[in-house]
Structure formats: C-alpha cells, structure tokens
Design a protein around this motif. Structure first.
Motif, mmCIF file in Angstrom:
data_model
loop_
_atom_site.group_PDB
_atom_site.id
_atom_site.type_symbol
_atom_site.label_atom_id
_atom_site.label_comp_id
_atom_site.label_asym_id
_atom_site.label_seq_id
_atom_site.Cartn_x
_atom_site.Cartn_y
_atom_site.Cartn_z
ATOM 1 N N PRO A 25 35.227 40.028 41.871
ATOM 2 C CA PRO A 25 34.180 38.999 41.769
ATOM 3 C C PRO A 25 32.841 39.519 41.262
ATOM 4 O O PRO A 25 32.058 38.763 40.711
ATOM 5 C CB PRO A 25 34.042 38.486 43.210
ATOM 6 N N ARG A 26 32.572 40.813 41.468
ATOM 7 C CA ARG A 26 31.265 41.347 41.022
ATOM 8 C C ARG A 26 31.331 41.949 39.614
ATOM 9 O O ARG A 26 30.406 42.631 39.181
ATOM 10 C CB ARG A 26 30.758 42.381 42.037
ATOM 11 N N ASP A 27 32.417 41.714 38.883
ATOM 12 C CA ASP A 27 32.549 42.225 37.510
ATOM 13 C C ASP A 27 31.808 41.350 36.511
ATOM 14 O O ASP A 27 31.631 40.144 36.737
ATOM 15 C CB ASP A 27 34.022 42.201 37.068
ATOM 16 N N ALA A 28 31.441 41.958 35.397
ATOM 17 C CA ALA A 28 30.990 41.191 34.229
ATOM 18 C C ALA A 28 31.689 41.761 32.999
ATOM 19 O O ALA A 28 32.058 42.936 32.975
ATOM 20 C CB ALA A 28 29.478 41.300 34.073
ATOM 21 N N CYS A 90 28.134 50.961 44.116
ATOM 22 C CA CYS A 90 28.271 49.692 44.844
ATOM 23 C C CYS A 90 26.932 49.138 45.309
ATOM 24 O O CYS A 90 26.786 47.958 45.563
ATOM 25 C CB CYS A 90 29.203 49.875 46.034
ATOM 26 N N GLY A 91 25.938 50.033 45.475
ATOM 27 C CA GLY A 91 24.613 49.577 45.910
ATOM 28 C C GLY A 91 24.480 49.413 47.409
ATOM 29 O O GLY A 91 23.382 49.104 47.903
ATOM 30 N N TYR A 137 38.231 53.773 34.748
ATOM 31 C CA TYR A 137 37.486 52.685 34.115
ATOM 32 C C TYR A 137 37.477 52.860 32.605
ATOM 33 O O TYR A 137 37.069 53.910 32.103
ATOM 34 C CB TYR A 137 36.034 52.688 34.612
ATOM 35 N N ALA A 138 37.900 51.819 31.893
ATOM 36 C CA ALA A 138 37.836 51.860 30.430
ATOM 37 C C ALA A 138 36.387 51.943 30.004
ATOM 38 O O ALA A 138 35.500 51.325 30.601
ATOM 39 C CB ALA A 138 38.482 50.602 29.861
ATOM 40 N N GLY A 139 36.126 52.731 28.940
ATOM 41 C CA GLY A 139 34.761 52.931 28.475
ATOM 42 C C GLY A 139 34.303 51.871 27.497
ATOM 43 O O GLY A 139 35.018 50.898 27.202
ATOM 44 N N ARG A 146 34.676 45.926 30.671
ATOM 45 C CA ARG A 146 34.492 45.348 32.021
ATOM 46 C C ARG A 146 33.527 46.226 32.794
ATOM 47 O O ARG A 146 33.724 47.439 32.886
ATOM 48 C CB ARG A 146 35.828 45.301 32.767
ATOM 49 N N VAL A 147 32.485 45.622 33.372
ATOM 50 C CA VAL A 147 31.500 46.368 34.151
ATOM 51 C C VAL A 147 31.642 45.989 35.628
ATOM 52 O O VAL A 147 31.338 44.854 36.012
ATOM 53 C CB VAL A 147 30.064 46.057 33.668
ATOM 54 N N PRO A 148 32.110 46.926 36.467
ATOM 55 C CA PRO A 148 32.203 46.641 37.899
ATOM 56 C C PRO A 148 30.815 46.681 38.556
ATOM 57 O O PRO A 148 29.888 47.276 37.999
ATOM 58 C CB PRO A 148 33.060 47.782 38.447
ATOM 59 N N PHE A 149 30.671 46.099 39.713
ATOM 60 C CA PHE A 149 29.388 46.065 40.439
ATOM 61 C C PHE A 149 28.243 45.704 39.479
ATOM 62 O O PHE A 149 27.203 46.377 39.432
ATOM 63 C CB PHE A 149 29.107 47.411 41.127
#
Ligand SMILES: NC(=O)c1ccc[n+]([C@@H]2O[C@H](COP(=O)([O-])OP(=O)(O)OC[C@H]3O[C@@H](n4cnc5c(N)ncnc54)[C@H](O)[C@@H]3O)[C@@H](O)[C@H]2O)c1
Ligand SMILES: [Zn+2]
Ligand SMILES: [Zn+2]
Length: 401
Positions: A25-28, A90-91, A137-139, A146-149
């Motif tokens: 859910p926190r991906d962009a 994750c922050g 994670y793919a670069g 895809r950017v997590p967090f």
C-alpha cells in the motif's frame, strides 16, 4: 518497458521486461525522466559485489513523475516530480527514528539468515538493486520503477528546477555532504580527499562550505583533478608524488586534520600493497582493496578524523589498526542516510549555494546505457558523470567532454 539489466561482469543490456506494479500500500510507481550511473554501479559492473543475479535491473540514482500510488497514503499525487533516495527506509523503526535511514530494520525483505547477516553481523537495509543482500528491489535505470515506502523517501521537486539541478539528491550529493559532515570540520581545518569522482567532488564542495580552510584532493586523472581545482581544492597527482609526504609538507608537518576516502574497494595505482590486494582478490582470499584506506590512515594527523564514504563490501587485509589506535583517530562511515539531508540540500540548491551540474559530462538515451557504463568504467578522465534519459532520442544526446 525497457530497462538496463545486469547479466554478468562487464555485461549490461537494455532489454524489454515486465512493467513494475504496486505490491504494497505504501508503494508508488515512478516514470523515470533522468537516472545516473554511480561509482557504486561500477562495483556491480566489475563483478565485485556478490549476490547479483542475471536479469537484475540496475540503477539507484533516479527521479521522475509519479504515475500510480498505493492505497496506503503515500502523500504523493499523480503528476508530481520526485527525486528518490537510493536508501529504502520505513521511517518508523528504531534506526529510522534516530534518522539512521540506511540502517532501517524493515526495508530488506530477504530472509534473516541471509549472507549480509553472516558478513556484517546484522542484516543490511534495503537499497535499490545493490545485490540480493540488500533486498531484491529493481532499480531505476528503466522507464518505470516501483518505490517502496514512498511516504518516506521521495522528495517533491519545486517548479523551476531542472532534472539536472536535483537528480543527485538521490545519492552523490548527500553522500558528499555526509562525508564532509563526518569530518566534524573546525575553522582552519585542512581536509584531504582521496578520489575526485562525483562523490569526492561533492565532498570537496561540502567541506569548503562547512568551513574547511583548505581541501587537498588526490587522484591521477587530469580532468577530474581540474574539476577539484575549480571548486577551490589544491591537488596531488598520486602517480607523480608521494601522497603522505606531500600532505605532510602542505600541512606544516602535522598531516591533515581530517581525511576522506571517496574511492572505496577498487583503488587503482601501481603500489606494492595494491598488487598484493589484487593477487589476493584474484584468489578469492580478500574481497576489497585497502590501498586508499591505508594511505589515508597513515597520512591523517594524530587525533584526526577519518571519513569513509567509499564502499567496502567485505574484508581488507593489512588494515593499519596500529595507526588508528596509536594516533587516536576517529572513523565514521556508512551508506548515506539520504532522507536526513534532503530538505537542507534542496534548499541550498534553490538558493544556488551548491553547484550540482558542473560534473555532468554525458547525457545519453537509456538505450545507450551499456555504452555509458563502458565510458564511465574505462574512460574515467573524460567521463565524470553520465545521466541517462529514457525519453531521449539519439540526436539529442550530449557529450560535453
Ligand atoms: N557511502 C555511500 O552511501 C556511497 C554512495 C555513493 C557512492 N559511494 C562510493 O563512493 C566511491 C566513489 O564513488 P564515485 O561515483 O565518485 O566513483 P568513481 O569511480 O567515479 O571515482 C573514484 C575515483 O577514485 C580515483 N582513485 C582510484 N584509486 C585512487 C587512489 N589510489 N588514490 C586516489 N584516487 C584514486 C579514481 O581515479 C576515480 O576518479 C565508490 O566506492 C562508491 O561506491 C558510496
Ligand atoms: Zn550512487
Ligand atoms: Zn526503518
């Protein structure tokens, strides 16, 4: 989509691969507009970092446009331009709460028993495509990523700033800044910087902003030494001078107050210890070449500070623990806590207190990424930083060197 894939040592290829999709859910999902090749990518290219797999999508310095967000509230909206830190954090964990983002406990999904825990004592944090030790994670040397967090990492770019102005917030600008900050510079200090690649150059600029009276840059590539000189550094060519003796002479016989190793595990040069390291590396008895680390520790003044932004992956022989202990040196190092520095550095870019574009030598289409790697690896004098652009036509490419 088109993406640059790692296939093996010195073998990278742009291929058609599956588009990324939202997983958490926190991906962009970001549509890449600019992405750069880093000295850290060269360690992968040269086959120095274990646990890379054929087909891994390369690239950890990138920016672009938000095209999709997860349902978890990323704080981002479609159409925004963002720069993405290479460190995934994750922050909210213990380390992130201390702003030690590159020590995040929640961003590396690989099994706890992975190689990184065996090698380092603790599991590594998540980094974009820095082998299967740091998450898978793919670069971003691709059309999309895809950017997590995504609520923690990306910083929104204000209108009026070009990609070239802000792209390096993803890594090398905060890395150079943290390298200088780790020197705890005091007024009047002399700081010596090994390596005039992008990281060394930004460390030089940062050290001068932080109040170093003098920065001395060490490399052997004339064009890179010239860029260092243009920033205000004095320079030493390590092929024509004895670096330790030159540094002593330039610092009234006491040595630099702080030293920065912006070279890392692949130091060059025809030195006895470097030949020893190369031989042991070839026999898989040692992972990293410690030439610069040894020289920096020997040259640093008694009671001085040692900052190591250069990447080391495993083990170095003949580490001068005696020099470290007997001279009372302090060492600080680490993958950069990128997120910590973004607001300050963005403000400094807007106020034109930092120059972020002087080192770009090549702007190439993503399709020519393999050539970009070859140039950055084999023609380092002329190739000071390569920016890749997925949408660029070959006719628009720019080689300023
Ligand atoms: N800590 C972090 O988070 C972080 C982030 C980005 C990059 N890095 C690391 O920083 C290092 C530098 O990155 P870069 O992009 O500037 O790389 P680069 O390969 O472009 O530059 C390295 C420079 O070091 C010089 N050099 C080699 N041997 C030397 C020696 N014996 N003495 C003096 N100079 C020597 C080379 O000529 C070259 O100019 C790499 O190890 C990279 O992985 C670390
Ligand atoms: Zn990088
Ligand atoms: Zn965390």
């Amino acid at each position: 989509m088109r993406a640059l894939t790692w296939q093996g040592k010195k073998d990278v290829r742009v291929e058609t691969v599956d588009d990324p999709a939202i997983v958490n859910p926190r991906d962009a999902i970001i549509k890449i507009t600019s992405t750069a090749i880093c000295g850290s990518d060269l360690h992968l290219y040269d086959g120095m970092i274990p646990a890379m797999m054929p087909g891994d999508i390369l690239g950890h310095e990138f920016m672009g446009e938000v095209v999709e967000t997860g349902k978890g509230g990323t704080g981002l909206t479609k159409g925004q331009r963002v720069v993405v830190p290479f460190v995934i954090a994750c922050g909210a964990c213990y380390h992130c709460s201390k702003l030690q983002y590159s020590a995040c406990d929640n961003s590396n999904p690989v099994d706890k028993a992975d190689l990184s825990e065996t090698m380092f004592g603790h599991q590594a944090s998540g980094l974009f495509v820095y082998s299967h030790l740091t998450g898978v994670y793919a670069g971003g040397q691709a059309e999309y990523v895809r950017v997590p967090f995504a609520d923690v990492g990306p910083i929104v770019v204000p209108d009026g700033l070009d990609d070239d102005d802000v792209l390096f917030l993803s890594d090398i600008l905060p890395t150079g800044w943290m390298a200088a900050e780790n020197c705890e510079i005091e007024d009047g200090d002399t700081v010596a910087v090994w390596g005039c690649g992008p990281v060394g150059l930004f460390a030089i600029q940062s050290a001068l902003i932080m109040g170093a009276a003098r920065v001395i840059a060490i490399d052997h590539l004339p064009r890179r030494l010239e860029l260092a000189r243009n920033l205000g550094a004095q320079v030493i060519d390590y092929t024509t001078a004895n670096v330790r003796e030159a540094l002593l002479e330039m610092s009234g016989g006491i040595g630099p107050d702080a030293v920065i190793d912006a070279v890392g595990m692949e130091s060059h040069g025809f030195f006895l210890d470097n030949a020893y390291d190369r031989a042991k590396q070839a026999l898989m008895l040692e992972t990293d070449r410690g030439r610069v680390l040894r020289e920096a520790l020997h040259a640093c003044r008694k009671g001085g500070r040692v900052s190591i932004p250069g990447v080391y992956g495993g083990f170095v022989d003949k580490f001068p623990i005696g020099a470290l202990m007997q001279k009372g040196l302090t060492i600080r190092t680490g993958q950069t806590h990128v997120q910590r520095y973004l607001p300050l550095l963005l403000e400094m870019i807007e106020e034109k207190k930092l120059d972020t574009t002087f080192l770009i030598s090549h702007r190439l289409p993503l399709e020519d990424a393999a050539e970009g790697y070859r140039l950055f690896a084999d023609e380092q004098n002329e190739t000071t930083k390569v920016v890749l652009k997925p949408g660029m036509e070959r006719s628009q490419q720019d080689r300023t060197s």
